[in-house]
Enzyme design. Structure first.
Site, PDB file in Angstrom:
ATOM      1  N   LYS A   1       0.084   5.307  -6.070  1.00 51.32           N
ATOM      2  CA  LYS A   1      -0.906   5.309  -7.147  1.00 51.32           C
ATOM      3  C   LYS A   1      -1.854   6.495  -7.005  1.00 51.32           C
ATOM      4  O   LYS A   1      -2.157   7.184  -7.982  1.00 51.32           O
ATOM      5  CB  LYS A   1      -1.700   4.004  -7.114  1.00 51.32           C
ATOM      6  CG  LYS A   1      -2.823   3.933  -8.132  1.00 51.32           C
ATOM      7  CD  LYS A   1      -3.778   2.798  -7.826  1.00 51.32           C
ATOM      8  CE  LYS A   1      -4.588   3.065  -6.570  1.00 51.32           C
ATOM      9  NZ  LYS A   1      -5.496   1.947  -6.225  1.00 51.32           N
TER      10      LYS A   1
ATOM     11  N   HIS B   1     -28.321  20.772  -1.787  1.00 50.97           N
ATOM     12  CA  HIS B   1     -28.475  21.287  -3.154  1.00 50.97           C
ATOM     13  C   HIS B   1     -27.665  22.566  -3.335  1.00 50.97           C
ATOM     14  O   HIS B   1     -27.611  23.398  -2.428  1.00 50.97           O
ATOM     15  CB  HIS B   1     -29.962  21.570  -3.414  1.00 50.97           C
ATOM     16  CG  HIS B   1     -30.240  22.063  -4.796  1.00 50.97           C
ATOM     17  ND1 HIS B   1     -30.244  21.230  -5.897  1.00 50.97           N
ATOM     18  CD2 HIS B   1     -30.515  23.314  -5.248  1.00 50.97           C
ATOM     19  CE1 HIS B   1     -30.521  21.945  -6.972  1.00 50.97           C
ATOM     20  NE2 HIS B   1     -30.687  23.205  -6.609  1.00 50.97           N
TER      21      HIS B   1
ATOM     22  N   CYS C   1       0.820  -1.213   0.000  1.00 49.23           N
ATOM     23  CA  CYS C   1       0.000   0.000   0.000  1.00 49.23           C
ATOM     24  C   CYS C   1       0.850   1.258   0.000  1.00 49.23           C
ATOM     25  O   CYS C   1       0.657   2.149  -0.822  1.00 49.23           O
ATOM     26  CB  CYS C   1      -0.944   0.002   1.208  1.00 49.23           C
ATOM     27  SG  CYS C   1      -2.013   1.464   1.269  1.00 49.23           S
TER      28      CYS C   1
ATOM     29  N   GLU D   1     -26.900  14.678  -4.200  1.00 52.26           N
ATOM     30  CA  GLU D   1     -28.292  14.765  -3.762  1.00 52.26           C
ATOM     31  C   GLU D   1     -29.160  13.730  -4.474  1.00 52.26           C
ATOM     32  O   GLU D   1     -30.229  13.350  -3.983  1.00 52.26           O
ATOM     33  CB  GLU D   1     -28.843  16.167  -3.984  1.00 52.26           C
ATOM     34  CG  GLU D   1     -28.964  16.591  -5.434  1.00 52.26           C
ATOM     35  CD  GLU D   1     -29.479  18.029  -5.565  1.00 52.26           C
ATOM     36  OE1 GLU D   1     -30.622  18.280  -5.158  1.00 52.26           O
ATOM     37  OE2 GLU D   1     -28.716  18.875  -6.064  1.00 52.26           O
TER      38      GLU D   1
ATOM     39  N   CYS E   1      -1.406   1.669  -3.039  1.00 51.93           N
ATOM     40  CA  CYS E   1      -2.419   2.704  -2.812  1.00 51.93           C
ATOM     41  C   CYS E   1      -1.859   4.119  -2.792  1.00 51.93           C
ATOM     42  O   CYS E   1      -2.373   5.013  -3.465  1.00 51.93           O
ATOM     43  CB  CYS E   1      -3.144   2.464  -1.486  1.00 51.93           C
ATOM     44  SG  CYS E   1      -3.470   0.745  -1.084  1.00 51.93           S
TER      45      CYS E   1
ATOM     46  N   TYR F   1      -9.123  -3.598 -11.896  1.00 56.62           N
ATOM     47  CA  TYR F   1      -9.025  -2.218 -11.408  1.00 56.62           C
ATOM     48  C   TYR F   1      -7.619  -1.646 -11.547  1.00 56.62           C
ATOM     49  O   TYR F   1      -7.454  -0.462 -11.839  1.00 56.62           O
ATOM     50  CB  TYR F   1      -9.535  -2.122  -9.967  1.00 56.62           C
ATOM     51  CG  TYR F   1      -8.629  -2.712  -8.913  1.00 56.62           C
ATOM     52  CD1 TYR F   1      -7.696  -1.926  -8.250  1.00 56.62           C
ATOM     53  CD2 TYR F   1      -8.712  -4.052  -8.566  1.00 56.62           C
ATOM     54  CE1 TYR F   1      -6.866  -2.454  -7.282  1.00 56.62           C
ATOM     55  CE2 TYR F   1      -7.890  -4.595  -7.603  1.00 56.62           C
ATOM     56  CZ  TYR F   1      -6.970  -3.797  -6.955  1.00 56.62           C
ATOM     57  OH  TYR F   1      -6.148  -4.325  -6.004  1.00 56.62           O
TER      58      TYR F   1
ATOM     59  N   GLU G   1      -7.072   1.679 -13.685  1.00 57.21           N
ATOM     60  CA  GLU G   1      -6.541   2.845 -12.984  1.00 57.21           C
ATOM     61  C   GLU G   1      -5.291   3.372 -13.666  1.00 57.21           C
ATOM     62  O   GLU G   1      -5.153   4.581 -13.902  1.00 57.21           O
ATOM     63  CB  GLU G   1      -6.232   2.480 -11.531  1.00 57.21           C
ATOM     64  CG  GLU G   1      -7.476   2.318 -10.670  1.00 57.21           C
ATOM     65  CD  GLU G   1      -7.172   1.828  -9.276  1.00 57.21           C
ATOM     66  OE1 GLU G   1      -8.038   1.972  -8.393  1.00 57.21           O
ATOM     67  OE2 GLU G   1      -6.063   1.273  -9.045  1.00 57.21           O
TER      68      GLU G   1
END
Length: 481
Positions: A52, A464, A44, A469, A49, A179, A183
């Protein structure tokens, strides 16, 4: 006086192993040692992680000048300088490794910069020649990327190598559709690399929600990724026809090492690739993102009686205990849910079970996660396809161009999707494709984990104007199944 040198010996200095070691020592008062043969921080922090995500941040600036011009700013396109970024990146990773070492030292954990192998259920042998005993042994050696069984596969990189490049290639072929492949396709395209991607399946990101997968594939192509699905590599060779005498990459260290340094440094010639679609093209680099494997080789596991699964993973029970009562394993080496926060949770549960006398099973249900493509994918729970096989469901879905990019006349679309049980009204799954979807799914994940119903979402007042939302304003199902 204990018959063992330590109460706990941890093999592997990644996030899970470090957390377990320092909590066992600092909070439970155990005598703890940890061995790591490479860099502290593991996949990681050092080659996953963290670097990256920093590359994701860097690549996202590519679109900002054009968007800014849509809002009236007179900004010219810039040029990305990899050496500047790379120098800063290496400095940051050095800093983080130092943090990990300091955390261990501050907790009273004795560390060994060495490779460790099991001799028996309570004994480890270090590559320095030292032999240590412990009442409990925790294996947290992680995993590593693998190359396909293909002639000249050593000509290609794996994900670890990206962070070691001194210069970016002008063109790259990425093999894979998971992934990691997607990525890096987005990252490298954003940094100005000409990216081609081959994936042998029908659509990228297998296992994720079908609708979300399709939107991300479309967005990747809009960002310049030349994506070819249903396509695989047949053969590859150096373009000058000479591939003899190249030094193959150093064999992977079994937990935490880089397996391709030589490949990055020595193979600097274009690579000719023949594909199953009949094309033959030349690329400056090839990146294999075709899977990972647990780091369990040559560790003395089977000799010590530890059972392995068919992928080489350590088989453990719900308490992370292996077939040998004194030996436990957490993280990617067990191939359960291969995410850093999960490894940390497993490490904490291990300490609670073993050192606090409170048997704590690891909860692997409803784990939120994110794929850092552009746009991102945030997900928790079941896909529409999986849920429909289980029970009758309602699907609430909204896909639209968000205000900030629509105003600048960008084609980007976002997706907000809820999978709802018809019977219980509980949210079975949530899938978000949007900028910062990883941040959004973390918040939604709390509600889903608590068992929120669609009506709970409906009762929540919208903020909003925001993209998110939509998650509380979808009143009618788009379809049922």
């Amino acid at each position: 006086m204990s018959a063992f040198d330590y109460d706990l010996f941890v093999i592997g200095g990644g996030s899970g192993g470090v957390r377990a070691a320092r909590v066992a020592a600092g909070e439970a008062g155990a005598r703890v040692a940890l061995a790591e043969e490479d860099r502290y921080g593991g996949t990681c922090v050092i080659r996953g992680c963290v670097p990256k995500k920093l590359m994701v941040f860097a690549s996202e600036f590519a679109d900002l000048p054009e968007q800014a011009r849509g809002y009236g700013w007179q900004i010219e396109d810039g040029q990305f300088d990899w050496p500047t970024f790379h120098t800063h990146l290496r400095g940051e990773l050095d800093r983080l490794e130092g943090v990990y070492r300091k955390l261990l030292s501050g907790s009273g954990v004795e560390t060994f910069d060495a490779r460790a192998r099991l001799k028996d259920a309570h004994t480890v042998e270090l590559s320095t020649g030292e032999v240590k005993t412990a009442k409990h042994i925790l294996i947290a050696t992680g995993g590593r990327p693998v190359r396909p069984d293909l002639p000249n596969a050593h000509l290609g990189m794996v994900s670890d190598d990206i962070f070691l490049l001194e210069d970016l290639p002008k063109s790259v072929l990425i093999i894979g559709g998971g992934y990691i492949a997607c990525e890096f396709a987005c990252i490298l395209a954003g940094l100005g690399v000409e990216v081609t991607q081959y994936y042998r399946g029908a659509q990228v990101l297998r296992g994720f929600d079908e609708e979300a997968r399709g939107l991300i594939a479309e967005a990747m192509q809009q960002r310049g990724v030349d994506l070819h699905i249903g396509t695989d590599i047949v053969e590859m060779a150096c373009d000058d026809g000479y591939d003899e005498g190249l030094t193959p990459p150093v064999e992977a260290t079994q937990y935490g090492g880089n397996d391709s340094v030589d490949a990055v440094e020595e193979i600097d010639r274009p690579i000719r690739v023949k594909a199953t679609n009949g094309t033959e093209r030349v690329f400056d680099a090839v990146l294999f993102a075709t899977g990972r494997t647990p780091n369990t080789e040559d560790m003395g596991l089977e000799e010590a009686g530890v059972k392995l699964g068919r992928k080489g993973e350590i088989a453990v029970d719900e308490y992370s205990q292996s077939s040998v009562p004194s030996i436990y394993a957490i993280g990617d080496v067990t191939d359960r849910v291969n995410l850093t926060p999960v490894a940390i949770r497993e490490g904490m549960a291990f300490v609670e079970t073993v050192f606090h006398g409170n048997p704590t099973p690891v909860d692997h249900e409803l784990i939120p996660s994110a794929v850092f493509t552009q746009p991102e994918l945030g997900t928790i729970g079941m896909t529409e396809e999986a849920a429909a096989e289980q029970e009758e469901i309602e699907v609430y879905c909204a896909s639209f161009r968000p205000m900030n990019t629509a105003f600048a006349d960008h084609p980007d679309r976002v997706l907000f999707k809820l999978i709802v049980s018809k019977e219980s009204r509980r949210i079975l799954g949530c899938h978000i494709v949007a900028p910062h979807a990883g941040e959004l799914i973390q918040m939604v994940g709390i509600a889903v984990k608590m068992g929120a119903t669609k009506e709970d979402f409906d009762r929540t007042v919208a903020v909003h104007p925001t993209m998110s939302e939509e998650i509380v304003t979808m009143r009618k199902p788009a379809r049922t199944a």
